[in-house]
Design a protein around this motif. Structure first.
Motif, PDB file in Angstrom:
ATOM      1  N   PHE A  17       0.956  -1.316  -0.100  1.00 38.10           N
ATOM      2  CA  PHE A  17       0.044   0.017   0.059  1.00 38.10           C
ATOM      3  C   PHE A  17       1.006   1.146   0.072  1.00 38.10           C
ATOM      4  O   PHE A  17       1.962   1.357   0.599  1.00 38.10           O
ATOM      5  CB  PHE A  17      -0.882  -0.151   1.385  1.00 38.10           C
ATOM      6  N   PHE A  18       0.521   2.279  -0.915  1.00 47.26           N
ATOM      7  CA  PHE A  18       1.290   3.551  -0.780  1.00 47.26           C
ATOM      8  C   PHE A  18       2.834   3.526  -0.925  1.00 47.26           C
ATOM      9  O   PHE A  18       3.402   4.426  -0.487  1.00 47.26           O
ATOM     10  CB  PHE A  18       0.940   4.376   0.504  1.00 47.26           C
ATOM     11  N   ARG A  19       3.279   2.437  -1.431  1.00 50.68           N
ATOM     12  CA  ARG A  19       4.768   2.326  -1.845  1.00 50.68           C
ATOM     13  C   ARG A  19       5.265   2.256  -0.251  1.00 50.68           C
ATOM     14  O   ARG A  19       6.567   2.642  -0.190  1.00 50.68           O
ATOM     15  CB  ARG A  19       5.578   3.277  -2.588  1.00 50.68           C
ATOM     16  N   LEU A  20       4.821   1.794   0.868  1.00 48.42           N
ATOM     17  CA  LEU A  20       5.346   1.634   2.039  1.00 48.42           C
ATOM     18  C   LEU A  20       6.380   0.666   2.458  1.00 48.42           C
ATOM     19  O   LEU A  20       6.052  -0.399   1.556  1.00 48.42           O
ATOM     20  CB  LEU A  20       4.199   1.532   3.119  1.00 48.42           C
ATOM     21  N   PRO A  21       7.061   0.408   3.092  1.00 49.58           N
ATOM     22  CA  PRO A  21       7.888  -0.575   3.347  1.00 49.58           C
ATOM     23  C   PRO A  21       7.053  -1.682   3.944  1.00 49.58           C
ATOM     24  O   PRO A  21       6.020  -1.212   4.873  1.00 49.58           O
ATOM     25  CB  PRO A  21       8.982  -0.123   4.360  1.00 49.58           C
ATOM     26  N   GLN A  22       7.456  -2.876   3.675  1.00 45.79           N
ATOM     27  CA  GLN A  22       6.755  -4.157   4.348  1.00 45.79           C
ATOM     28  C   GLN A  22       7.365  -4.069   5.653  1.00 45.79           C
ATOM     29  O   GLN A  22       8.623  -4.283   6.135  1.00 45.79           O
ATOM     30  CB  GLN A  22       6.921  -5.229   3.808  1.00 45.79           C
ATOM     31  N   ALA A  23       6.534  -4.634   6.706  1.00 49.10           N
ATOM     32  CA  ALA A  23       7.054  -5.077   8.102  1.00 49.10           C
ATOM     33  C   ALA A  23       7.667  -6.335   7.855  1.00 49.10           C
ATOM     34  O   ALA A  23       7.155  -7.123   7.054  1.00 49.10           O
ATOM     35  CB  ALA A  23       5.631  -5.232   8.967  1.00 49.10           C
ATOM     36  N   ASP A  24       8.632  -6.486   8.568  1.00 51.43           N
ATOM     37  CA  ASP A  24       9.243  -7.653   8.504  1.00 51.43           C
ATOM     38  C   ASP A  24       8.662  -8.588   9.519  1.00 51.43           C
ATOM     39  O   ASP A  24       8.908  -8.800  10.646  1.00 51.43           O
ATOM     40  CB  ASP A  24      10.818  -7.661   9.169  1.00 51.43           C
ATOM     41  N   LEU A  25       7.779  -9.665   8.859  1.00 49.55           N
ATOM     42  CA  LEU A  25       6.916 -10.452   9.535  1.00 49.55           C
ATOM     43  C   LEU A  25       7.764 -11.595  10.133  1.00 49.55           C
ATOM     44  O   LEU A  25       7.135 -12.476  10.657  1.00 49.55           O
ATOM     45  CB  LEU A  25       5.691 -10.776   8.549  1.00 49.55           C
ATOM     46  N   ALA A  58      -5.734  -6.193  -3.176  1.00 49.32           N
ATOM     47  CA  ALA A  58      -4.841  -6.162  -4.446  1.00 49.32           C
ATOM     48  C   ALA A  58      -5.128  -4.898  -5.114  1.00 49.32           C
ATOM     49  O   ALA A  58      -3.909  -4.299  -5.791  1.00 49.32           O
ATOM     50  CB  ALA A  58      -5.089  -7.497  -5.377  1.00 49.32           C
ATOM     51  N   ALA A  59      -6.354  -4.810  -5.613  1.00 52.67           N
ATOM     52  CA  ALA A  59      -6.571  -3.671  -6.310  1.00 52.67           C
ATOM     53  C   ALA A  59      -6.300  -2.328  -5.791  1.00 52.67           C
ATOM     54  O   ALA A  59      -5.671  -1.394  -6.460  1.00 52.67           O
ATOM     55  CB  ALA A  59      -7.886  -3.487  -6.762  1.00 52.67           C
ATOM     56  N   ILE A  60      -6.572  -2.253  -4.491  1.00 48.94           N
ATOM     57  CA  ILE A  60      -6.204  -0.959  -3.864  1.00 48.94           C
ATOM     58  C   ILE A  60      -4.684  -0.632  -3.501  1.00 48.94           C
ATOM     59  O   ILE A  60      -3.993   0.159  -3.865  1.00 48.94           O
ATOM     60  CB  ILE A  60      -7.024  -0.769  -2.239  1.00 48.94           C
ATOM     61  N   ARG A  61      -4.083  -1.804  -3.207  1.00 53.40           N
ATOM     62  CA  ARG A  61      -2.419  -1.576  -3.248  1.00 53.40           C
ATOM     63  C   ARG A  61      -1.908  -1.065  -4.514  1.00 53.40           C
ATOM     64  O   ARG A  61      -0.962  -0.388  -4.421  1.00 53.40           O
ATOM     65  CB  ARG A  61      -1.943  -3.129  -2.922  1.00 53.40           C
ATOM     66  N   ARG A  62      -2.443  -1.797  -5.570  1.00 49.65           N
ATOM     67  CA  ARG A  62      -2.052  -1.410  -6.836  1.00 49.65           C
ATOM     68  C   ARG A  62      -2.074   0.198  -7.161  1.00 49.65           C
ATOM     69  O   ARG A  62      -1.121   0.854  -7.462  1.00 49.65           O
ATOM     70  CB  ARG A  62      -2.614  -2.223  -8.123  1.00 49.65           C
ATOM     71  N   VAL A  63      -3.230   0.610  -7.050  1.00 46.05           N
ATOM     72  CA  VAL A  63      -3.363   2.237  -7.574  1.00 46.05           C
ATOM     73  C   VAL A  63      -2.790   3.100  -6.376  1.00 46.05           C
ATOM     74  O   VAL A  63      -2.639   4.246  -6.623  1.00 46.05           O
ATOM     75  CB  VAL A  63      -5.132   2.537  -7.567  1.00 46.05           C
ATOM     76  N   SER A  64      -2.896   2.628  -5.141  1.00 42.37           N
ATOM     77  CA  SER A  64      -2.373   3.285  -4.043  1.00 42.37           C
ATOM     78  C   SER A  64      -0.831   3.907  -4.156  1.00 42.37           C
ATOM     79  O   SER A  64      -0.484   4.976  -3.648  1.00 42.37           O
ATOM     80  CB  SER A  64      -2.527   2.797  -2.626  1.00 42.37           C
ATOM     81  N   THR A 295     -13.333   3.155  -8.097  1.00 39.91           N
ATOM     82  CA  THR A 295     -13.413   2.857  -6.824  1.00 39.91           C
ATOM     83  C   THR A 295     -12.443   2.585  -6.071  1.00 39.91           C
ATOM     84  O   THR A 295     -12.260   3.049  -4.759  1.00 39.91           O
ATOM     85  CB  THR A 295     -14.685   1.757  -6.993  1.00 39.91           C
ATOM     86  N   SER A 296     -11.427   2.070  -6.672  1.00 43.80           N
ATOM     87  CA  SER A 296     -10.162   1.758  -5.698  1.00 43.80           C
ATOM     88  C   SER A 296      -9.305   2.905  -5.469  1.00 43.80           C
ATOM     89  O   SER A 296      -8.650   3.214  -4.558  1.00 43.80           O
ATOM     90  CB  SER A 296      -9.343   0.606  -6.655  1.00 43.80           C
ATOM     91  N   HIS A 297      -9.193   3.883  -6.547  1.00 44.64           N
ATOM     92  CA  HIS A 297      -8.476   5.140  -6.320  1.00 44.64           C
ATOM     93  C   HIS A 297      -9.109   5.899  -5.141  1.00 44.64           C
ATOM     94  O   HIS A 297      -8.589   6.413  -4.309  1.00 44.64           O
ATOM     95  CB  HIS A 297      -8.792   5.868  -7.647  1.00 44.64           C
ATOM     96  N   LEU A 298     -10.527   5.869  -5.042  1.00 46.42           N
ATOM     97  CA  LEU A 298     -11.362   6.495  -4.053  1.00 46.42           C
ATOM     98  C   LEU A 298     -10.929   5.982  -2.399  1.00 46.42           C
ATOM     99  O   LEU A 298     -10.874   6.442  -1.703  1.00 46.42           O
ATOM    100  CB  LEU A 298     -12.869   6.628  -4.279  1.00 46.42           C
ATOM    101  N   ALA A 299     -10.926   4.456  -2.706  1.00 41.10           N
ATOM    102  CA  ALA A 299     -10.773   3.880  -1.599  1.00 41.10           C
ATOM    103  C   ALA A 299      -9.371   4.312  -0.836  1.00 41.10           C
ATOM    104  O   ALA A 299      -9.247   4.149   0.272  1.00 41.10           O
ATOM    105  CB  ALA A 299     -10.856   2.314  -1.606  1.00 41.10           C
ATOM    106  N   ALA A 300      -8.394   4.355  -1.878  1.00 41.24           N
ATOM    107  CA  ALA A 300      -6.973   4.512  -1.439  1.00 41.24           C
ATOM    108  C   ALA A 300      -6.804   6.142  -0.991  1.00 41.24           C
ATOM    109  O   ALA A 300      -6.302   6.310   0.236  1.00 41.24           O
ATOM    110  CB  ALA A 300      -6.125   4.428  -2.626  1.00 41.24           C
ATOM    111  N   ALA A 301      -7.676   6.897  -1.546  1.00 41.19           N
ATOM    112  CA  ALA A 301      -7.675   8.282  -1.048  1.00 41.19           C
ATOM    113  C   ALA A 301      -8.407   8.485   0.619  1.00 41.19           C
ATOM    114  O   ALA A 301      -8.018   9.173   1.309  1.00 41.19           O
ATOM    115  CB  ALA A 301      -8.548   9.197  -1.983  1.00 41.19           C
TER     116      ALA A 301
END
Lengths: 314, 314, 314, 314, 314, 314
Positions: A17-25, A58-64, A295-301
């Motif tokens: 999401f939002f090009r953020l770093p991933q937590a080291d799970l 998946a869709a929101i990750r992509r557009v975010s 819709t995904s763009h709006l959800a990301a917003a």
């Protein structure tokens, strides 16, 4: 490894999401130091009409990835001010609804234990209940802003089951996850089967703002009432994208004409500035019904607005 | 029977609007006791640009199953208060426009004779003319609210024919189906070919409210004028979905940017409360151009508003 | 009645398959005299990837109205030779998978008790198991033709549940619903997770015809082997639309490139002429992924082929 | 000739905008006598996210045939008052960005030399820069109304190139094509990468009206400020369709939720009445992302508003 | 002129097929010197199920620009060998079916009088009848290759009208436009309402090759029979795109699964090499149902094959 | 880090192909130990008609998660036999075509230096040239199988530039990256502008197999010739998805009807078994034109076939 096992793939194999770093799970304390954790929950087993919300993360990750850090209205550099990390998708067994709720609650609890605020991306609104359980377990009874076209307080008689995407608020009320009088329902407009359905939440002191009332009162006036009413209470926001009009959010399973505009939705979240946001979810985005990802763009917003609220307090 | 004959299939083989019971069309008085009858008219032979409205009844029937009885704004239990039945689709010969008009008029007349109010789902707006003829034959010259992006008063010179979806209001005026000064045109905004085209209806005292005027005056102000002007007269509403902006109603054949929002459309119909509604049609929904059924959902919501108006008087 | 209750709406409120008459489900013996009964099963709770097959009955009902009675290849007047009726959709509780299987089995058993052949329109392939149970309960262990890109013999370890759309053939084999050596799997081509997955059905004597083998052998050669092998046994056909290539059947949840053409699929069913067909299902059509209804048109054509087989024996 | 050569095909082989006559481009002075010339520029080589705007001229040409001459709000007979001709599409070499800018500038200059006003249909917003260069070369530093969700003043560090669709306003400012204090940016709302990005245009005295400010101030108030501020200066309008909300304009490559409505966009352009419009472009329409042509219809309507402004002064 | 009048716009305002030069339709002999003339006929008033073929000429014109002159199989430089020109779209009154037929026949006759071969792009198959009338008027009774999923020999009892897209071959047979025994119907496969429907054309000696027979015989074998049977007779080809399987041609109004592949369709037309082609139409392309223009691309390719046949004889 | 920088996001922020582990690109030898490396190249700056292939890596990554390890035809456990890793997307400056080629060549060279086989996912076919340069630099002149509807040997005169997606094979031939007589072009069928265009590659001894020849010869016969002809030479496969018919692969920018079926495409790659595959690319997938991801699913299947060939030799 040849191919990643399912769980690993859901956690580490997702575009963040939002090009953020991933937590080291793989670390024992994956969320240590984080101010906010984003979790995808690819579950739609509680859908009554058109399923598909399992693919929303998946869709929101992509557009975010198109969202940048600096927020022009709040004038806050969101991702530099707030340490936000992506916790991947929650790994779910798709066919056992009880277990699904348990797993979600445990994951959200883990985020809260690390001192971070959970931002959850559904999935259908079934997922809001375990989130609310985890957050209320930590913060006590909550103020909840519920943005939705529907009450979501159905009883088991409607679909023959006590748990599905039309019920989370009923359970949240009966389980005292929500402080009496602190459920704020915004965007309501769907017709009901029986006159008395509207009374359930009202019986718990819920404040219900239908679209018709919203139009008479304006968003700023509503916000003033909410800010005053909520005060210092811990606030959870559960945002069903079908609160927004189908023109702005066609990608959802039970659309109802006559909803919020995208600007009202954004304005509404911005107006919660100053409240103590302790968790948020955005649910019911159904990408297969979407067009051009609007819709995904709006959800990301909307998620970004939530993160900005949190950054303002960071 | 092996397969249903065409006429039977159109009448009895359709998923009912709003999950309503079907009229028993084999009975001699199929509509006896009904307060409202819904009729689908799968005809688009009068379309000038993109045809396909013949499939609107099927699409609107399908999505209207999501609408429930209780109306949250009017607080009326629509389908318990009003005995509404589905009269099926009108069985039409698709290639003989004159016969089409005759058949429609006869069907609508039959509904009226039973004392029920007709709610017609087109089809293109050609179908409004025989409806108006039948309703005016019963009630005398009508007050007509015409919600549309276009005048629909074209003369035969434009397309070489006196009857098509751009002409019904011209005929309704010249045939005195509408009381002088009682045509209310709302949502107008399309550009015209010749300056004088706007003058035809105005010559009959039509009140024309373009989108630009609507924006200056607000919907409530407009409604006040209409309520005052119409008074006790029998009111017919013909609603062309292209009055609504293409964002909210992409599924229509001659879209014009800059139209009503879905909320304004709903608010407008709600505001006709108290007037004597004697018939209504919703036309020009073209499902093949729709996305995620949002236009059909809106059309179903508009019909529901009309039924609610009728229920309030039941 | 105001609005039809859910069960009534699912049974009597659906556009009939192939413009057929509806069974009178209020009668004590609704299927008396019928040679074939069509049932829709709007269930997709067993889907692992893209859900939506719950809406397949509605989509296939709609397009099947274009199919006429006379079959040009078999030269049989299908719906005049065979008394086929529409039994509506099975009324299902959507969230209780065990109950779903019970209800389906009971409905199919009722068709069989009336002496009619069930033609079932899923839904996801989960629904094949209760159908097979009902048919085997009446006819004893069956010959089964399973047309699919996948084995559908997954064990509970894959998705943490013993019942979903990847498992019906496993249960059918272990419950001895299928005679040993009489499972014919056609269209197989998906890659597997573990080498041994292919061995499960083979251990029961299943004949597995992958696409690559089919290409070498031709459809007529395969049909000759099946006809010889099945002989007089009661035959059930379960047809997963994903056996067909995504070009011809894009509307399905787990597409696999390299499948049957539409002509091969039709030719294959036609070639079963002479065998004793005791039941058939067509499953996994997912309308929301379809384009221009081509998958639904194909599904209707496949059902029509099954009905023609049955008519030839009527 | 067997087939038209590429250049000829682009110039003479296109369906004309608004059913206008085509300029005779084989004549030495093809635009002589024209008051306005429409040019398509099928170029999207400067797109950073989703390309496809190269096909916008074809899509807008096609739908603009539905627009008629008489403007109901301005009450002007646009195409009878203003001699508008179609100059075809500019013939471009697609892979040499420098040459592209040169060719565009030359074509627009030719229109201006004939005394006509250029109306340019992109293409991505890269094309605005050579248009501005040509117009400023003739009229001197301009007042520019820039309607957009984004600043478009990126520096070369962002994408490693000084010229692309995120940069034209930066060059226009640094090259003094715009009079200091006369850049009016309307519709801004996208988040930024760095806090200081907003400052670039502001450093040139740009007036920046974000969506949130627009909502507080209203369009008429904004228009009053612009009319007062621009006065008698030559005005160029560059309209990026992504200024409009994705609900109304889904067909664009970098959508940002929360934008103008179609009515605000039309109202805004109408409100420029009385100013001295010397050129206009509509850019960033991406037809492959559009639905039911609603974005193209809106783009055609915006161009028509520009032409009407010009007709009012003709 | 301000805007082009309708007729002018349809004739001169269209993007040319295959980037060909436009005939000068203001000249008294616009087709003088042409070997082939392409005409668009934007008419779908005879459609029984899903209309929209009126927009096929526009869609096919647009994509045909990608086709080049040199044919790799026939090794002929089509547009250099054959002088082909675009005659624009025929200007039609949309609501008067009789007049429509008259106008089309007159236009095609004009092409034939100039000594050119007409290539007609429908529109629905209604348009084939006036084309056949014009061609037979010039050349006498024709050999006709009719590629279609349907017979198109319906009588007036089916839809209550003697003329629509299911009837042109019936009229062509009864009017003796086709030489007895010289109607070759290829691609047939749709089911019929009554057993005897198949007999009508057969009664005129029509050779009917259903898909199932075609599969047994192969395309080359069929071609050999046609070439032998037709011999030196003047040959007209009417190609209904629904002969092709919906996978390859989804954009058509009455799709039937199990049709020709695109390769078979192309191979079939190529195999008519050596016959005397005197006219051709491609009909029933419905762009609004198409995806990614694949049906329009195929239609353009089929027309190109026809033009190549003509070029080989030029 | 707040948000990942662009390069980092492209490399580490992508959902992995086939659920594979990601190479640790921060390590000095990220590909050490790998047998195959998958690289996405999100570039479409060389597209002449419909761009959008830059988004193919994301789409193919997403759907490739459905592919499992065990290959049912080759009976090889692909991802257990072959150590395959995901190298992320190549980080590209989008506007400098020369630099793009340099960066791609460098990345592919790095894969080769580690002893791994590169599998490249375009982007448009422009990217094949730098791949061929890198592979030939390591292995010497190559045998190349080029599957495509087009020659891709255009000269600079066509689009005014020597480098774009219609030119890579021309450069590969003139730069001697391909051994004389070892270019095998399969799937050719597009028409050409000039008769001599077909001769360029032929002049280098290219073997050109058009679709029409393929149909006469069959895929197995063609494969036998290729296997014999290539022998022990290092083989590179460049697969333009437009070689496949638009029915199976609608998502591509320059579709040509009459192409390979999905089964032929898969069969063709499987038949290269035994040859020494040293690199492969799959290019020209344009997701925005795809439907239900069928083109992306096919592209993933083609890559999987390539990986299986490599696994067979591992």
């Amino acid at each position: 490894v040849s191919q990643l096992p399912a769980g690993e793939y859901l956690r580490h194999g997702q575009t963040p999401f939002f090009r953020l770093p991933q937590a080291d799970l793989h670390s024992p304390s994956p969320y240590a130091g984080a101010g906010a954790v984003l979790l995808g929950i690819p579950y739609d087993g509680g859908t009554t009409h058109q399923p598909g919300a399992r693919h929303a993360p998946a869709a929101i990750r992509r557009v975010s990835g198109l969202v940048h850090s600096y927020h022009p209205v709040h004038q806050v550099d969101v991702f530099r001010k707030l340490t936000a990390v992506d916790g991947g998708n929650v790994s779910l067994p798709p066919f056992d609804a009880t277990l699904v709720r348990t797993v979600i609650q445990r994951e959200v609890a883990q985020v809260l234990e690390a001192g971070a605020t959970p931002f959850v991306v559904g999935g259908d609104q079934t997922v809001a209940l375990p989130c609310l359980r985890a957050v209320a377990a930590r913060h006590g009874p909550l103020a909840v802003v519920h943005v939705d076209a529907h009450f979501d307080t159905s009883g088991p008689e409607v679909w023959g089951d006590a748990y599905h995407h039309g019920t989370p608020l009923r359970h949240a009320l009966t389980e005292d996850l929500i402080e009496r009088g602190q459920l704020w329902q915004v965007g309501l407009r769907a017709s009901w089967g029986q006159p008395e359905e509207g009374a359930f939440a009202a019986g718990y002191g819920s404040r219900q703002v239908g679209m018709e009332a919203l139009e008479r009162r304006s968003v700023p006036e509503l916000l003033a009432a909410i800010r005053l009413g909520v005060g210092e209470r811990p606030l959870y926001v559960t945002f069903d994208i079908d609160a927004v009009d189908p023109a702005f959010a066609p990608g959802t399973g039970t659309p109802v004409p006559g909803g919020l505009t995208s600007r009202e939705a954004l304005q509404f979240l911005r107006g919660l500035k100053g409240l103590r946001l302790v968790g948020m979810d955005v649910v019911e985005v159904c990408p297969v019904l979407d067009h051009a990802d609007i819709t995904s763009h709006l959800a990301a917003a909307l998620l970004y607005e939530g993160l900005a609220l949190r950054a303002l307090c960071a």
